[in-house]
Design a protein around this motif. Structure first.
Motif, PDB file in Angstrom:
ATOM      1  N   THR A  80       0.849  -1.200   0.000  1.00 13.06           N
ATOM      2  CA  THR A  80       0.000   0.000   0.000  1.00 13.06           C
ATOM      3  C   THR A  80       0.878   1.241   0.000  1.00 13.06           C
ATOM      4  O   THR A  80       2.004   1.224   0.482  1.00 13.06           O
ATOM      5  N   TRP A  81       0.320   2.321  -0.550  1.00  8.35           N
ATOM      6  CA  TRP A  81       0.988   3.611  -0.531  1.00  8.35           C
ATOM      7  C   TRP A  81      -0.038   4.687  -0.829  1.00  8.35           C
ATOM      8  O   TRP A  81      -1.153   4.408  -1.219  1.00  8.35           O
ATOM      9  N   PHE A  82       0.353   5.924  -0.601  1.00  5.78           N
ATOM     10  CA  PHE A  82      -0.525   7.025  -0.962  1.00  5.78           C
ATOM     11  C   PHE A  82       0.295   8.094  -1.660  1.00  5.78           C
ATOM     12  O   PHE A  82       1.494   8.221  -1.454  1.00  5.78           O
ATOM     13  N   ASN A  83      -0.375   8.821  -2.512  1.00  7.77           N
ATOM     14  CA  ASN A  83       0.226   9.947  -3.210  1.00  7.77           C
ATOM     15  C   ASN A  83      -0.411  11.225  -2.681  1.00  7.77           C
ATOM     16  O   ASN A  83      -1.633  11.310  -2.544  1.00  7.77           O
ATOM     17  N   PHE A  84       0.433  12.190  -2.383  1.00  9.67           N
ATOM     18  CA  PHE A  84      -0.047  13.487  -1.934  1.00  9.67           C
ATOM     19  C   PHE A  84       0.036  14.435  -3.120  1.00  9.67           C
ATOM     20  O   PHE A  84       1.104  14.618  -3.708  1.00  9.67           O
ATOM     21  N   MET A  93      -5.056  13.347  -0.828  1.00 13.08           N
ATOM     22  CA  MET A  93      -4.274  12.107  -0.749  1.00 13.08           C
ATOM     23  C   MET A  93      -5.018  11.034  -1.516  1.00 13.08           C
ATOM     24  O   MET A  93      -6.240  10.925  -1.393  1.00 13.08           O
ATOM     25  N   THR A  94      -4.282  10.239  -2.280  1.00 10.25           N
ATOM     26  CA  THR A  94      -4.870   9.122  -3.007  1.00 10.25           C
ATOM     27  C   THR A  94      -4.223   7.832  -2.507  1.00 10.25           C
ATOM     28  O   THR A  94      -2.998   7.677  -2.603  1.00 10.25           O
ATOM     29  N   ASP A  95      -5.021   6.952  -1.935  1.00 10.91           N
ATOM     30  CA  ASP A  95      -4.516   5.664  -1.453  1.00 10.91           C
ATOM     31  C   ASP A  95      -4.451   4.680  -2.612  1.00 10.91           C
ATOM     32  O   ASP A  95      -5.351   4.658  -3.463  1.00 10.91           O
ATOM     33  N   HIS A  96      -3.420   3.856  -2.615  1.00 11.50           N
ATOM     34  CA  HIS A  96      -3.276   2.816  -3.635  1.00 11.50           C
ATOM     35  C   HIS A  96      -2.978   1.481  -2.958  1.00 11.50           C
ATOM     36  O   HIS A  96      -2.376   1.429  -1.890  1.00 11.50           O
ATOM     37  N   ASP A 112      -5.531  -1.481  -7.249  1.00 14.16           N
ATOM     38  CA  ASP A 112      -6.721  -0.684  -6.954  1.00 14.16           C
ATOM     39  C   ASP A 112      -7.995  -1.371  -7.443  1.00 14.16           C
ATOM     40  O   ASP A 112      -8.888  -0.748  -8.028  1.00 14.16           O
ATOM     41  N   GLU A 167       7.407   6.276   5.376  1.00 19.82           N
ATOM     42  CA  GLU A 167       6.093   6.865   5.641  1.00 19.82           C
ATOM     43  C   GLU A 167       6.223   8.381   5.639  1.00 19.82           C
ATOM     44  O   GLU A 167       7.201   8.937   6.122  1.00 19.82           O
TER      45      GLU A 167
END
Length: 170
Positions: A80-84, A93-96, A112, A167
């Protein structure tokens, strides 16, 4: 009066010589084709393993966390990761989420919620996470092996190591 045609001995001799020439030609063709089939099998296996490794590596480079336990090899992984993103005064923020599982001889990637096949003829895959506590860095080692059974058998194995993103700090 002399008869025209071939005698039995002449015919047998011609057949014997023709058989030797035909056997030599067959062996020559065989010796050219077999290495080509082996080479094609190895190229196919290498392409399979490289394609799978590229998809895995791209996701692991973005990943901030995994479901792996340090030092324990696993046959599948969830990352998992997120893009700001910030643009014109708006931030979000978009969670992936991505997961890799081996289903038969196909390596499936779920990104996704969308499932795709990133490797065919994959014989085995192994993920191992290690945390360097002194530097606070997590890395994942991946070993993926591919082999083609329809052509001459041969297994190609690729091992690589990727450091996970840290993180984000709020």
């Amino acid at each position: 009066m002399r008869e025209k045609g071939f005698s039995l001995i002449e015919l047998l001799l011609a057949l014997a010589i023709g058989g030797v020439v035909l056997a030599g030609a067959s062996l020559s063709i065989y010796s050219v084709l077999i290495p080509t089939v082996r080479g094609t099998g190895q190229v196919t296996a290498l392409a399979d393993v490289s394609g799978a490794a590229l998809a895995i590596k791209n996701d692991l480079l973005m990943a901030q966390s995994t479901d792996l336990t340090d030092g324990v090899p696993a046959n599948s992984v969830n990352v998992t990761w997120f893009n700001f993103t910030s643009s014109f005064g708006t931030s979000f923020m978009t969670d992936h989420f991505a997961s890799y599982t081996l289903s038969g001889r196909q390596l499936q990637r779920t990104y996704d919620g969308n499932v795709s096949i990133v490797g065919r003829n994959v014989v085995s895959i192994r993920f191992t996470q290690v945390t360097d506590v002194t530097q606070g860095v997590k890395s994942v080692t991946v070993v993926v092996a591919s082999g083609n059974t329809t052509l001459a058998p041969g297994i190609e194995t690729l091992t690589f190591n990727v450091h996970l993103r840290t993180e984000a700090v709020n």
